[in-house]
Design an enzyme around this catalytic site. Structure first.
Site, PDB file in Angstrom:
ATOM      1  N   GLY A 156       0.862  -1.180   0.000  1.00  0.00           N
ATOM      2  CA  GLY A 156       0.000   0.000   0.000  1.00  0.00           C
ATOM      3  C   GLY A 156       0.895   1.226   0.000  1.00  0.00           C
ATOM      4  N   ILE A 158       2.298   2.810   2.527  1.00  0.00           N
ATOM      5  CA  ILE A 158       3.484   2.684   3.391  1.00  0.00           C
ATOM      6  C   ILE A 158       4.474   1.701   2.760  1.00  0.00           C
ATOM      7  CG2 ILE A 158       4.356   2.127   5.697  1.00  0.00           C
ATOM      8  CD1 ILE A 158       1.580   2.877   6.817  1.00  0.00           C
ATOM      9  N   ARG A 178      -2.672  -7.828  -2.358  1.00  0.00           N
ATOM     10  CA  ARG A 178      -3.952  -8.297  -2.894  1.00  0.00           C
ATOM     11  C   ARG A 178      -4.057  -7.990  -4.375  1.00  0.00           C
ATOM     12  NH1 ARG A 178      -8.309  -5.502   0.686  1.00  0.00           N
ATOM     13  NH2 ARG A 178      -6.653  -3.997   0.356  1.00  0.00           N
ATOM     14  N   SER A 237       3.268  -3.925  10.961  1.00  0.00           N
ATOM     15  CA  SER A 237       1.838  -3.739  10.657  1.00  0.00           C
ATOM     16  C   SER A 237       0.995  -4.031  11.895  1.00  0.00           C
ATOM     17  CB  SER A 237       1.438  -4.587   9.453  1.00  0.00           C
ATOM     18  OG  SER A 237       1.398  -5.955   9.752  1.00  0.00           O
ATOM     19  N   ARG A 238       0.614  -5.288  12.085  1.00  0.00           N
ATOM     20  CA  ARG A 238      -0.110  -5.687  13.291  1.00  0.00           C
ATOM     21  C   ARG A 238       0.421  -7.036  13.746  1.00  0.00           C
ATOM     22  NH1 ARG A 238      -1.283  -1.259  13.418  1.00  0.00           N
ATOM     23  NH2 ARG A 238      -3.289  -0.192  13.644  1.00  0.00           N
ATOM     24  N   GLU A 267      -0.643  -6.468  22.903  1.00  0.00           N
ATOM     25  CA  GLU A 267       0.175  -5.330  23.339  1.00  0.00           C
ATOM     26  C   GLU A 267      -0.479  -4.665  24.546  1.00  0.00           C
ATOM     27  OE1 GLU A 267       0.512  -2.825  19.874  1.00  0.00           O
ATOM     28  OE2 GLU A 267       1.512  -4.383  18.739  1.00  0.00           O
ATOM     29  N   HIS A 286       5.527  -0.474  19.348  1.00  0.00           N
ATOM     30  CA  HIS A 286       4.546   0.023  18.372  1.00  0.00           C
ATOM     31  C   HIS A 286       4.688   1.546  18.155  1.00  0.00           C
ATOM     32  CE1 HIS A 286       0.322  -0.965  16.591  1.00  0.00           C
ATOM     33  NE2 HIS A 286       0.946  -0.039  15.877  1.00  0.00           N
ATOM     34  N   ILE A 287       5.847   1.921  17.612  1.00  0.00           N
ATOM     35  CA  ILE A 287       6.152   3.353  17.443  1.00  0.00           C
ATOM     36  C   ILE A 287       6.280   3.745  15.971  1.00  0.00           C
ATOM     37  CG2 ILE A 287       7.244   3.672  19.696  1.00  0.00           C
ATOM     38  CD1 ILE A 287       9.985   3.410  18.164  1.00  0.00           C
ATOM     39  N   GLY A 288       5.679   2.951  15.085  1.00  0.00           N
ATOM     40  CA  GLY A 288       5.806   3.216  13.647  1.00  0.00           C
ATOM     41  C   GLY A 288       5.606   4.677  13.249  1.00  0.00           C
TER      42      GLY A 288
HETATM   43  C1  GLV Z   1      -0.392   2.259  13.684  1.00  0.00           C
HETATM   44  O1  GLV Z   1      -0.119   1.114  13.867  1.00  0.00           O
HETATM   45  C2  GLV Z   1      -1.406   2.705  12.788  1.00  0.00           C
HETATM   46  O2  GLV Z   1      -2.205   1.890  12.327  1.00  0.00           O
HETATM   47  O3  GLV Z   1      -1.428   3.909  12.522  1.00  0.00           O
END
Ligand code: GLV
Ligand code: GLV
Length: 320
Positions: A156, A158, A178, A237-238, A267, A286-288
């Site tokens: 996508g 990102i 996809r 991502s997750r 988390e 989780h600091i993306g």
């Molecule tokens: C972070 O994980 C977001 O979805 O923005």
């Protein structure tokens, strides 16, 4: 009467002025502790709008107890914490924060890949602990990124922005998604691959796909077994796209060489999480998208989205 908006985390007042103009606002005030579920349910019961975090579960229970709710602004690009179908059924608009966090998240993903490859965290710790006694030819030697193959799962915005970063390191880009991303193919020379083909050919497997029914537990035992023994797995991502037990086994048994993880199944993880015992794991909380500039833009975007819907206008970034 003005509409009522509840914000589930303490945010700087100066960045939520738009909502304050459109609504009466209440906010969970504690900095370190998230808003308890019970309180969220109570506030949702009289809310017209909610500003939620990715850690808040917006499920049927909550939606059933919120008869007036018109809009939810989630402070994240991902919205797997929200039951979107149910919101749609109930006519509730859900907004996320795409675009404003794309570059920042791509930067972090690259940093995580680099950190895992070149053992940055382990090396920094080594120096801080006073263990550095002499220079050695293979002391904390990692693996190169440049001229290697990166396989991106989830191309996508990102994914593509991350891919662009890798071109500066002369990396060969494979991707799975996809649908085909022609722009990534034409601009960056990215090659579309079947998932298992990507796993077999990549030196770095980087997941930037949203969590959906299709991507849930995509990285299972079989997936890790197909990766190269030298491969580094990166997930920004997750957590739930990974079967963590399988990842642990893969790292312990040497099916893959290392991992860089910004996200986890559940988390926050505690210091006793089994993955943290492994020296070849770089783990982040989780600091993306966590740069001050970007978080501010995300908050302001949520604020504008809430205010728009509550004033009968179109929001900038609805997900449905
Ligand atoms: C972070 O994980 C977001 O979805 O923005
Ligand atoms: C390393 O620092 C070198 O000079 O090769």
């Amino acid at each position: 009467m003005k509409p009522f908006v509840f914000i589930t985390r303490k945010l700087p007042l100066e960045f939520i002025q738009e909502i304050k103009r459109a609504a009466d606002v209440e906010m969970w005030e504690e900095e370190e502790v998230p808003c308890p579920r019970e309180l969220l349910l109570k506030k949702a019961a009289k809310a017209d709008g909610l500003l939620t975090m990715l850690s808040d579960k917006v499920d049927q229970e909550l939606l059933h107890s919120a008869p007036q709710l018109k809009v939810i602004a989630n402070l994240a690009v991902g919205f797997d914490n929200i039951d979107i179908d149910h919101c749609t059924e109930k006519g509730i608009t859900v907004c996320n924060t795409p675009d404003v966090l794309t570059d920042t998240t791509a930067d972090l993903t690259f940093a995580l890949m680099m950190a895992a490859a070149r053992r940055i965290v382990e090396s920094a710790q080594y120096v801080k602990e006073g263990k550095w006694k002499s220079w050695g030819p293979y002391l904390l030697a990692g693996t190169d990124l440049h001229h290697k193959t990166v396989g991106i799962v989830g191309m996508g915005k990102i994914g593509r922005t991350f891919a662009k970063r890798t071109t500066g390191f002369d990396m060969k880009i494979l991707y799975h998604n996809r649908s085909r991303n022609r722009e990534a193919e034409e601009e960056l020379g990215a090659e579309y691959c079947e998932f298992h083909d990507l796993l077999k050919r990549s030196d770095f497997v980087v997941c930037l796909a949203p969590l959906t029914n299709e991507t849930k537990e995509l990285f299972n035992r079989e997936a890790f077994q197909q990766m190269k023994r030298e491969a580094v797995f990166v997930n920004a991502s997750r957590g739930a796209v990974v079967v963590e037990e399988a990842l642990l086994l893969a790292l312990e048994e040497g099916w893959i060489a290392g991992a860089g993880l910004d996200v986890f199944e559940r988390e926050p993880i505690g210091g006793d999480h089994p993955l943290l015992r492994l020296p070849n794991v770089v783990a982040l909380p989780h600091i993306g998208s966590a740069s001050r500039e970007t978080r501010t833009e995300m908050i302001q975007l949520c604020s504008r989205n809430l205010s728009a819907v509550l004033s009968g206008k179109k929001p900038e970034t609805p997900v449905q």
